[in-house]
Design a protein around this motif. Structure first.
Motif, PDB file in Angstrom:
ATOM      1  N   TYR A 302      -5.055 -11.238  -0.129  1.00  0.00           N
ATOM      2  CA  TYR A 302      -4.578 -10.478   0.832  1.00  0.00           C
ATOM      3  C   TYR A 302      -5.559  -9.834   1.803  1.00  0.00           C
ATOM      4  N   LYS A 303      -5.014  -9.573   3.159  1.00  0.00           N
ATOM      5  CA  LYS A 303      -5.904  -9.508   4.297  1.00  0.00           C
ATOM      6  C   LYS A 303      -6.522  -7.918   3.948  1.00  0.00           C
ATOM      7  N   SER A 304      -5.239  -7.037   3.363  1.00  0.00           N
ATOM      8  CA  SER A 304      -5.353  -5.757   3.432  1.00  0.00           C
ATOM      9  C   SER A 304      -6.295  -5.331   2.125  1.00  0.00           C
ATOM     10  N   LYS A 305      -7.380  -4.410   1.983  1.00  0.00           N
ATOM     11  CA  LYS A 305      -8.375  -4.317   1.014  1.00  0.00           C
ATOM     12  C   LYS A 305      -8.018  -2.949   0.177  1.00  0.00           C
ATOM     13  N   LYS A 306      -6.888  -2.295   0.927  1.00  0.00           N
ATOM     14  CA  LYS A 306      -6.587  -1.042   0.163  1.00  0.00           C
ATOM     15  C   LYS A 306      -5.065  -0.725   0.766  1.00  0.00           C
ATOM     16  N   THR A 307      -4.442   0.241   0.462  1.00  0.00           N
ATOM     17  CA  THR A 307      -3.038   0.691   0.804  1.00  0.00           C
ATOM     18  C   THR A 307      -3.174   1.393   1.813  1.00  0.00           C
ATOM     19  N   TYR A 308      -2.371   1.103   2.827  1.00  0.00           N
ATOM     20  CA  TYR A 308      -2.306   1.608   4.260  1.00  0.00           C
ATOM     21  C   TYR A 308      -0.738   2.379   4.505  1.00  0.00           C
ATOM     22  N   ASN A 309      -0.762   3.651   5.198  1.00  0.00           N
ATOM     23  CA  ASN A 309       0.542   4.104   5.563  1.00  0.00           C
ATOM     24  C   ASN A 309       1.335   3.089   6.561  1.00  0.00           C
ATOM     25  N   ILE A 310       2.436   3.266   6.344  1.00  0.00           N
ATOM     26  CA  ILE A 310       3.433   2.281   7.102  1.00  0.00           C
ATOM     27  C   ILE A 310       4.331   3.077   7.904  1.00  0.00           C
TER      28      ILE A 310
END
Length: 686
Positions: A302-310
């Motif tokens: 994954y590009k993300s390494k953490k959870t993001y708000n969406i």
């Protein structure tokens, strides 16, 4: 006292007398059938002649289906009259016709206004108990003043006629009963000849079966009526467009579809399906023949390494062709979205460079038209197929939308248009439970998007700052025919493109207020904003050069993904690869760190690109649409025609015989057969 036998004999006598003599007509069933045929004819005239609020021609939309509609409507009237005649129940026929035309009138007006046929899904959502008196319901069933007066008048006329007949008939029977009891006569009456009833049944069945036979025998093309030299389109289809037809043909349609949709899943069909899927989808399946549209959890990095708000914003009719003009300098279309794309709401580093960035997809496509199709493709991750009405059966089937995967998120939804209008209520109830919110009544006409952003900001302020959340909302101002902004904001000329641009600017102005509020939150840097159109929409002459609703004007949309986090994006990247609403689910899985088995067809737009030779696909009624980087293809699932057009809708479709185009046609047809079978048999997930 009259014995049971005498009562039964008396009933037969009364029926015979009424059958022979009521209202000076020998056959009340024939009389009512003739009246019903006149009423049906008037309804068809209304349907095709009344102005259509969405600006589309009913004659064009029903091209190839008009004869089917007329044959089935008139055939149903005659057959039902005959059946009630055989049962000797004239009052029952009167009541039936009243209810039948009430439903038909509602369906005609609903379709004319929203181009969504009355169906179980529509009844389930549109007449939801909590929304039965909702302003959206009331306005849609009227559509326009002329239509409202005419349709309501027909409903009142039909019910009044039925009530009058039932009362008069009942009073006459009571009078005859008293007369016969007083004379203690059994008469010797015999029911009148039923030759007329048999004739009505035969003619009705012939009218009903003729289109079925023509369809099943593959009748196509045009025929010319010798006397009038009128050309008649013979492209008979099984389209279920109105409730004036299905009294007789629904069983045939369902039987046909049961056989037609139950294609055996073979390796060849799976290969056709795989032509539109990522390679890791095909290799990640545990049983391709049993569950061809279900894959194991994503395994790529994954590009993300953490959870993001969406923040997920679905823009009404966000046309890719128009939004892409901002890349060429026409930033007045949506200046606040352009400001967001270029980091105008983000922080700057010590050197004055804007932090964050995003992705802008030049070749982005919808998963279908109207809104419910694009919504389904976006949330469900596979193409919509009209042969299977997914929303109506959603709660019972093995589908799972991407919001349901966000189990550790606080999720909420704000809407400016009642979800019953777009058939999306089953989705929203499943995805957000009771945490969805509808704007209040507009005090200023055309201010729905302003109220929507007010509501979205209010919900945003209630979001936790120390845990993950997801906020979805939609816009409405740019809905066809593009009058959805206040009179004081801008002019509303006859030029539809001017109105469309005005509507987009108004929506964008409201979104700017939301972006400002979002940018002040402490977790703004940990938030990703996704903006996409629900579908494209026909506006100007360029759009109308292509067939509707299969053309580019129903398909090419804007998709953008933006964030202030430089670890996710570093500047704005303009992407040339094909993107689709089908890609939203896999992309959100990346942002939310979700790794679960799923039925999402698409690509993770943060880390993957669709190969240049692979198109985005959606299916319409008996047709398919393929969007490539440099061209598009459209064609029928039941015929050999394949049409090609240049991207952007700048030229009309033209028939193509290119070998590659024909090969993609074969793959699209095979994939459609697989999708239909999977949805019919509910084998989406284990």
């Amino acid at each position: 006292m009259i014995s049971h036998k005498n009562k039964r004999s008396l009933k037969h006598i009364l029926l015979a007398r009424s059958f022979c003599g009521f209202s000076a007509l020998k056959n009340p069933f024939l009389a009512m059938a003739l009246i019903a045929l006149v009423v049906q004819s008037v309804l068809l005239v209304f349907f095709y002649s009344l102005p259509d609020p969405l600006g589309l021609s009913m004659a064009e939309m029903f091209e190839g289906k008009t004869l089917w509609q007329i044959f089935m409507a008139f055939g149903a009237i005659l057959v039902m009259a005959a059946l009630f005649g055989f049962a000797r129940a004239p009052r029952g026929l009167a009541v039936f016709y009243a209810l039948y035309f009430f439903i038909a009138i509602a369906d005609y007006d609903v379709f004319r206004f929203s181009h969504q046929r009355l169906s179980y899904s529509f009844l389930r959502t549109y007449f939801h108990i909590s929304n039965i008196t909702d302003a959206t319901t009331v306005s849609t069933l009227g559509g326009d003043l002329l239509g409202t007066v005419l349709w309501v008048s027909m409903v009142v006329l039909c019910f009044s006629g039925a009530i009058t007949y039932v009362i008069a008939y009942s009073l006459r029977l009571r009078k005859q009963r008293r007369s016969l009891v007083l004379t203690n006569s059994e008469g010797g009456w015999k029911p009148a000849s039923q030759k007329t009833t048999v004739a009505m049944f035969a003619i009705g069945m012939a009218l009903s079966l003729t289109p079925l036979v023509l369809f099943l025998t593959g009748t196509r093309g045009w025929i010319e009526i010798p006397v009038t030299h009128t050309k008649v389109d013979m492209r008979f289809t099984l389209g279920k467009h109105t409730l004036t037809a299905p009294i007789l043909h629904i069983a045939a349609v369902e039987t046909f579809e049961f056989i037609h949709d139950n294609a055996k899943i073979t390796e060849e069909l799976v290969n056709d399906l795989d032509a539109f899927l990522p390679k890791d989808f095909a290799t990640g399946r545990s049983d391709a023949l049993e569950l061809p549209m279900y894959r194991n959890a994503p395994a790529h990095e994954y590009k993300s390494k953490k959870t993001y708000n969406i923040v997920f914003i679905m823009g009404e009719s966000f046309k890719g062709r128009i939004f892409n003009k901002m890349l060429a300098g026409d930033t007045a279309v949506a200046p606040n979205i352009w400001k967001l794309a270029n980091g105008g709401y983000y922080e700057k580093d010590s050197a004055g460079n804007t932090l964050g960035g995003g992705l802008w997809f030049k070749n982005a496509f919808s998963g279908g038209y109207p809104t419910v199709r694009g919504t389904m493709a976006t949330y469900m991750g596979f193409p919509s197929h009209p042969n299977r009405d997914v929303p109506s059966f959603y709660a019972a089937n093995k589908f799972k939308g991407w919001p349901e995967f966000l189990t550790n998120y606080h999720r909420t939804y704000a809407t400016v248009s009642n979800p019953i209008f777009d058939h999306t209520l089953p989705f929203i109830e499943k995805f957000f439970g009771k945490d969805w919110h509808l704007i209040g009544e507009e005090k200023i006409e055309g201010s729905a998007d302003s109220l929507g952003v007010d509501l979205a900001i209010d919900l945003l302020n209630k979001m936790p700052a120390d845990s993950s959340w997801e906020l979805s909302f939609n816009t409405i101002s740019s809905h066809i025919p593009f009058y959805g902004y206040p009179d004081a904001y801008a002019e509303k000329p006859e030029d539809a493109m001017i109105r469309y641009r005005n509507a987009i600017r108004y929506t964008d102005q409201q979104l700017g207020r939301f972006f400002e509020a979002l940018s002040t939150r402490p977790d703004f840097k940990n938030t990703v904003i996704i903006i996409l159109g629900d579908h494209d929409t026909p506006v100007d002459s360029v759009d109308y050069l292509v067939p509707q609703p299969l053309g580019l004007s129903a398909s090419q949309i804007f998709i953008g993904i933006f964030s202030a986090d430089t670890s996710l994006f570093n500047g704005l990247t303009i992407r040339e690869d094909v993107a689709s609403q089908l890609d939203l689910g896999p992309t959100i899985f990346d942002l939310a760190q979700v790794r679960e088995s799923n039925h999402f067809w698409g690509y993770d737009l943060l880390t993957q690109e669709r190969p240049a030779e692979q198109p985005s696909v959606f299916f319409s009624q008996n047709a398919y649409y393929l969007g490539f980087r440099d061209h598009v293809l459209a064609g029928g699932l039941e015929n050999e025609d394949v049409y090609r057009a240049a991207p952007g809708g700048e030229s009309p479709y033209a028939l193509t015989t290119d070998a590659s185009d024909l090969a993609w046609k074969k793959k699209a047809v095979g994939a459609a057969r697989a999708v239909r079978s999977v949805l019919r048999n509910d084998i989406m997930m284990p």
